[in-house]
Write an enzyme that holds these catalytic residues in place. Structure first.
Site, PDB file in Angstrom:
ATOM      1  N   GLU A   1      32.161 -24.420  -9.239  1.00 47.01           N
ATOM      2  CA  GLU A   1      32.007 -23.236  -8.399  1.00 47.01           C
ATOM      3  C   GLU A   1      33.251 -22.356  -8.398  1.00 47.01           C
ATOM      4  O   GLU A   1      33.400 -21.481  -7.548  1.00 47.01           O
ATOM      5  CB  GLU A   1      31.609 -23.652  -6.986  1.00 47.01           C
TER       6      GLU A   1
ATOM      7  N   LYS B   1      19.150 -22.078   0.681  1.00 51.58           N
ATOM      8  CA  LYS B   1      19.155 -22.101  -0.780  1.00 51.58           C
ATOM      9  C   LYS B   1      17.726 -21.857  -1.251  1.00 51.58           C
ATOM     10  O   LYS B   1      16.841 -22.678  -1.000  1.00 51.58           O
ATOM     11  CB  LYS B   1      19.650 -23.452  -1.301  1.00 51.58           C
TER      12      LYS B   1
END
Length: 434
Positions: A207, A343
């Site tokens: 990330e 999400k």
């Protein structure tokens, strides 16, 4: 005309070099939408199913040709022959859920269904000549989110010997999204120089955060605080900290076993000891948010944690709630957590995603719109965050184009909204006693 004439999927690659699904939708008037589906590394067991081929001779079994075929051979004919309007998002999402017929989208695959769902929305926005956030949120979508910037990666997102998966900074003292992004970038670069001075690695994880071999959780936290100060900001005033513990990744047989990631130096904690430890950390450091502090099935532990520190710290359920309204409603009823991570691929359609955000906000829970560790250049979550006035977004560090793409989209949206744009900073944490 808004009638959909073509739906087409293909196999492409995500930020980890693994296959994912891309879907394109075309209407008879030429309106066009494209969507790419993200993928997670640490996944909740109650998430909608991401359909993979399992053929070890292709992409080590991670191919998505089955999901692609399900779009092209099952979903596309239903939409085209049914002459669905691209503006009828809810009906299309409902049709796909019924066509799948399982509780977890295991037949068609959430990665197939989601690709179509988002591509339809993008085509609808194109048809109307509107940016996606405006199509999804109308005139009310105008709040830019506080970014949760994951500048140190641990757990399943890196090879660093730290159990917690993410260490984040939140520039809540900034006056605009643009300013918050600048603060984060400056802290990120100062952290890099501090790591270099210590002889620690400055390679980044999935990330975009650094993944050095810190001596433990507190070493990581204290180093981040030094970077905040070196950049000229005040920890606990301008910038707060956050964790994604991803506790389900090191929970087994009733024990939070830190040795899984930290080796012989890691602790083994009971649920009560885990709660004590997290309370100790928030008493020592300026922490404003903790995600998945307890295992997804340890609801008793979650209740203890919420009762103990839920008025002081945002407690975000990711693996706990998996963007699922059925599970979230139980959490709200039982007083579990005070925030939900959103999400889109955990649930599989835009309609269900928006339902989860609405349910959370009505209950006084915050909603944090989030990326996955396996990302693409798709920027849909940036538009969702603004459309729903979520107030918070989690989309990685200040490196890797797959992360920066979302930040850049938010900069564009803030510019476009101009004087109507809002950035609430600390007020975005309306679930806390501040």
């Amino acid at each position: 005309m808004p009638i959909i004439t073509d739906v087409y999927a293909r196999e492409v690659l995500d930020s980890r070099g693994n296959p994912t699904v891309e879907v394109e939708v075309l209407t008879e008037s030429g309106a066009f939408g494209r969507a790419l589906v993200p993928s997670g590394a640490s996944t909740g067991e109650h998430e909608a199913v991401e359909l993979r081929d399992g053929d070890k001779s292709r992409y080590l079994g991670k191919g998505v040709t089955k999901a692609v075929e399900n779009v092209n051979e099952m979903i596309a004919p239903e939409i085209v022959e049914g002459e669905f309007s691209v503006l009828d998002q809810v009906s299309i999402d409902k049709m796909m859920i019924q066509l799948d017929g399982t509780h977890n989208k295991g037949k068609l695959g959430a990665n197939a269904i989601l690709g179509v769902s988002i591509a339809v929305a993008r085509a609808a926005a194109d048809l109307l000549g509107q940016p996606l956030y405006k199509y999804l949120g109308g005139f009310n979508g105008k709040q830019l989110p506080v970014p949760m910037m994951n500048i140190v990666n641990g757990g399943s997102h890196s090879d660093a010997p730290i159990a917690f998966q993410e260490f984040m900074i939140l520039p809540v003292g900034a006056e605009s999204f643009k300013e918050s992004l600048r603060w984060g970038a400056e802290i990120f670069h100062n952290l890099k120089s501090i790591l270099s001075e210590r002889g620690l690695e400055t390679a980044v994880g999935d990330e975009g955060g650094f993944a050095p071999r810190f001596e433990g959780t507190e070493d990581a936290v204290e180093t981040i605080i030094k970077a905040i100060e070196k950049a000229g900001y005040k920890p606990g005033e301008d910038v707060f900290l956050g964790f994604d513990c991803a506790s389900s990744e090191f929970y087994e047989n009733g024990v939070y076993d830190y040795t899984k990631f930290e080796g012989e130096h890691g602790a083994k904690r009971s649920a009560a000891e885990q709660v004590d430890y997290l309370e100790e950390l928030i008493g020592k450091y300026p922490i404003i948010t903790i995600e998945d502090g307890m295992d997804e099935n340890d609801w008793e532990g979650w209740k203890q944690l919420t009762d103990r520190i839920g008025d002081k710290v945002q407690l975000v359920g990711d693996d706990l709630f998996v963007t699922n309204t059925e599970i979230l409603s139980k959490g709200i009823e039982q007083g579990i957590g005070n925030s939900i991570l959103i999400k889109v691929n955990q649930i599989g359609t835009l309609t269900e995603t928006f339902d989860a955000i609405e349910m959370a906000q009505k209950a006084g829970y915050t909603a944090v719109v989030s990326h996955r560790s396996g990302e693409t250049e798709d920027t849909t979550i940036a538009d969702i965050a603004v459309a729903t006035n979520a107030g918070q977004i989690k989309t990685g560090s200040l490196s890797r184009t797959d992360r920066i793409a979302k930040y850049n989209q938010l900069l564009r949206i803030e510019d476009e909204l101009y004087e109507t744009a809002k950035f609430e900073g600390i007020k975005s944490f309306y679930n806390l006693d501040k």
